[in-house]
Motif scaffolding. Structure first.
Motif, PDB file in Angstrom:
ATOM      1  N   HIS A  43       0.829  -1.201   0.000  1.00  0.00           N
ATOM      2  CA  HIS A  43       0.000   0.000   0.000  1.00  0.00           C
ATOM      3  C   HIS A  43       0.867   1.256   0.000  1.00  0.00           C
ATOM      4  N   ARG A  73      -4.274   3.969  -3.798  1.00  0.00           N
ATOM      5  CA  ARG A  73      -5.704   3.663  -3.755  1.00  0.00           C
ATOM      6  C   ARG A  73      -6.374   3.940  -5.101  1.00  0.00           C
ATOM      7  N   GLU A  91      -7.210   1.272  -7.755  1.00  0.00           N
ATOM      8  CA  GLU A  91      -8.449   0.511  -7.595  1.00  0.00           C
ATOM      9  C   GLU A  91      -9.665   1.375  -7.882  1.00  0.00           C
ATOM     10  N   HIS A 113     -12.719  -8.049  -4.006  1.00  0.00           N
ATOM     11  CA  HIS A 113     -11.813  -7.626  -2.925  1.00  0.00           C
ATOM     12  C   HIS A 113     -11.651  -6.105  -2.784  1.00  0.00           C
ATOM     13  N   SER A 126     -10.900  -2.705  -1.195  1.00  0.00           N
ATOM     14  CA  SER A 126      -9.881  -2.544  -0.149  1.00  0.00           C
ATOM     15  C   SER A 126      -9.704  -1.118   0.343  1.00  0.00           C
ATOM     16  N   THR A 127     -10.356  -0.133  -0.252  1.00  0.00           N
ATOM     17  CA  THR A 127     -10.105   1.247   0.152  1.00  0.00           C
ATOM     18  C   THR A 127     -11.384   1.963   0.564  1.00  0.00           C
ATOM     19  N   ALA A 171     -15.679  -7.980   0.456  1.00  0.00           N
ATOM     20  CA  ALA A 171     -14.449  -7.687   1.193  1.00  0.00           C
ATOM     21  C   ALA A 171     -13.864  -9.007   1.662  1.00  0.00           C
ATOM     22  N   HIS A 202      -8.548  -8.205   4.533  1.00  0.00           N
ATOM     23  CA  HIS A 202      -8.681  -6.752   4.506  1.00  0.00           C
ATOM     24  C   HIS A 202      -9.556  -6.236   5.648  1.00  0.00           C
ATOM     25  N   LEU A 231      -2.594  -5.140   1.652  1.00  0.00           N
ATOM     26  CA  LEU A 231      -3.152  -4.751   2.939  1.00  0.00           C
ATOM     27  C   LEU A 231      -3.054  -3.236   3.056  1.00  0.00           C
ATOM     28  N   ARG A 232      -4.137  -2.611   3.467  1.00  0.00           N
ATOM     29  CA  ARG A 232      -4.200  -1.147   3.520  1.00  0.00           C
ATOM     30  C   ARG A 232      -3.970  -0.642   4.943  1.00  0.00           C
ATOM     31  N   ASP A 266      -8.653   2.459   6.312  1.00  0.00           N
ATOM     32  CA  ASP A 266      -9.381   1.724   5.269  1.00  0.00           C
ATOM     33  C   ASP A 266     -10.086   0.510   5.855  1.00  0.00           C
TER      34      ASP A 266
END
Length: 446
Positions: free
Chosen positions: A210, A225, A228, A250, A252-253, A274, A278, A299-300, A304
């Protein structure tokens, strides 16, 4: 020809004959324990005094106060067969699924060869039915060979014996906007689901973590981000204008959540998933440079993760999907930059969701049933799965041990998958699947 799956499906497990008595379970974790009788794959009776007919040959599954849920449905797994049977097979993946409480999974098309024609999809479906531990639904690719140049024959795969109902190039993104428009138009006419791996590759070239303070401090190339979110925004507009059903893989943000929320407010047919990782892990884990934490999307940050949790609770994010992605030690026990992205998830997903949402009192077991069984089945229009626990419904069931003795510690070598790349190695959870029934037949008992 209809694209609907018959129920029970054709194949080796179609004949759901026999009698099973599940004793001492609490449907959705509510009320006093009851017994559940399943006859020929269907729930025949529920009650405290329910027993099996005296003249029947009965399989007994002792619940011991376990929570009873409808069988879990995972919209997003990678079972690697055909082509990478060294890392996972339909058989080992099905065993992992059964041990994780799943009665149906959707396996992505990025196999070798790609699942881009009916004969390959039919082979995957048939192998899953022969294995008989859960229903393995093949996902067809959007483009031939995942090359992003030419559409596959959605109609032929949808009408095949596999009855393919979801299409995705997951692993890569359909970045060509015109090709994606054509896919949306084609999918709308057939009422099949398009699942997008949202990633603008021009923005993620060489990225492994990330884009944020952690990556900067560790000297890892950052994954923004916007890579995505820009694709999610484009696909929402395509779905709005051309009428297809779009599913965001998925998410993620926090920005992706806001885009999905806006789209739903506008009436756009968009859904999203999700992953457990995450919802539970952040880029703080990268301090160890352990390749098991390399995943796509990465992984954020904690901010997030918390937005994703809230979005799952309020329904903006529809469901949980594992993105179960086995990789061997040769691809994980290397420098972080060179580790292949992906994590195991099938056997740990329910435990993670319970730990994050049920134990703190943020949600109950009916909500777990919704996000891990009912909504995935609704989104994929999958008959026979995600149904209520009621007389006359299919006996696809999951027993969840929530007793004091349920606590367990994750060790990759003890999981059913052929690989050990779990991000939860050595982590303890307080919830565990006790048994899984597919059409009344136990596929796993602890």
């Amino acid at each position: 020809m209809s694209t609907e799956l018959a129920y029970p499906p054709t194949g080796a497990t179609a004949d759901a004959t026999g009698t099973t008595l599940v004793t001492g379970v609490r449907p959705y974790g509510e009320g006093e324990p009851v017994n559940v009788l399943a006859v020929d794959g269907v729930i025949a009776a529920i009650g405290a005094d329910v027993d099996a007919p005296a003249d029947a040959e009965v399989t007994v599954v002792e619940g011991d106060g376990a929570v009873l849920l409808p069988g879990l449905v995972d919209m997003h797994v990678h079972l690697r067969e055909p082509g990478r049977e060294d890392t996972e097979t339909i058989a080992t993946g099905s065993e992992a699924a059964a041990r994780g409480g799943f009665t149906a999974v959707f396996t992505m098309a990025n196999t070798l060869p790609t699942t881009d024609q009916p004969i390959i999809a039919e082979a995957v479906w048939a192998k899953g039915q022969t294995t008989g531990l859960c229903d393995v639904h093949p996902v067809g690719s959007i483009s031939k060979g995942l090359a992003g140049e030419t559409l596959t024959e959605f109609g032929m795969m949808a009408r095949s014996d596999a009855r393919v109902r979801m299409f995705s190039d997951d692993g890569v993104c359909v970045t060509d906007s015109l090709l994606m428009r054509r896919a949306v138009e084609y999918a709308a006419g057939l009422d099949v689901l398009l699942a997008q791996h949202a990633e603008d590759h021009r923005l993620t070239e060489g990225a492994v973590a990330h884009e944020g303070p952690t990556a900067a401090r560790l000297g890892l190339r950052g994954w923004p981000r916007v890579a995505e979110e820009s694709i999610v925004a484009r696909d929402i507009m395509l779905a709005r204008d051309y009428g297809a059903r779009i599913h965001v893989c998925h998410a993620s943000t926090a920005g992706t959540v806001e885009l999905i929320r806006w789209a739903k407010e506008q009436g756009v047919a968009v859904t999203a998933e999700a992953t457990p990782h995450h919802l539970w892990l952040t880029d703080a884990k990268l301090e160890t440079f352990d390749g098991n934490y390399r995943v796509n999307p990465p992984l954020r940050e904690d901010s997030d993760m918390m937005v994703l949790r809230d979005a799952l609770l309020d329904g903006t994010i529809d469901c949980v999907a594992t993105d179960h992605a086995p990789h061997g030690a040769e691809d994980k026990c290397v420098e972080f930059d060179h580790a292949k992205p992906g994590m195991l998830g099938l056997e740990t997903s329910l435990a993670v969701v319970a730990e994050a949402f049920v134990r703190p009192g943020l949600a109950d077991w009916r909500w777990v049933a919704k996000v891990m069984s009912e909504r995935p089945a609704e989104i994929t229009k999958l008959p026979g799965q995600g149904r209520p626990i009621a007389v006359g419904e299919p006996a696809n069931l999951t027993l969840v041990d929530v007793s004091e003795d349920a606590t367990w510690t994750v060790h990759g070598e003890e999981l059913a998958s052929k690989t050990e790349n779990t991000p939860y190695e050595g982590e303890s959870f307080s919830t565990r699947v006790a048994a899984t029934l597919l059409r009344g037949r136990p596929t796993f008992t602890r």
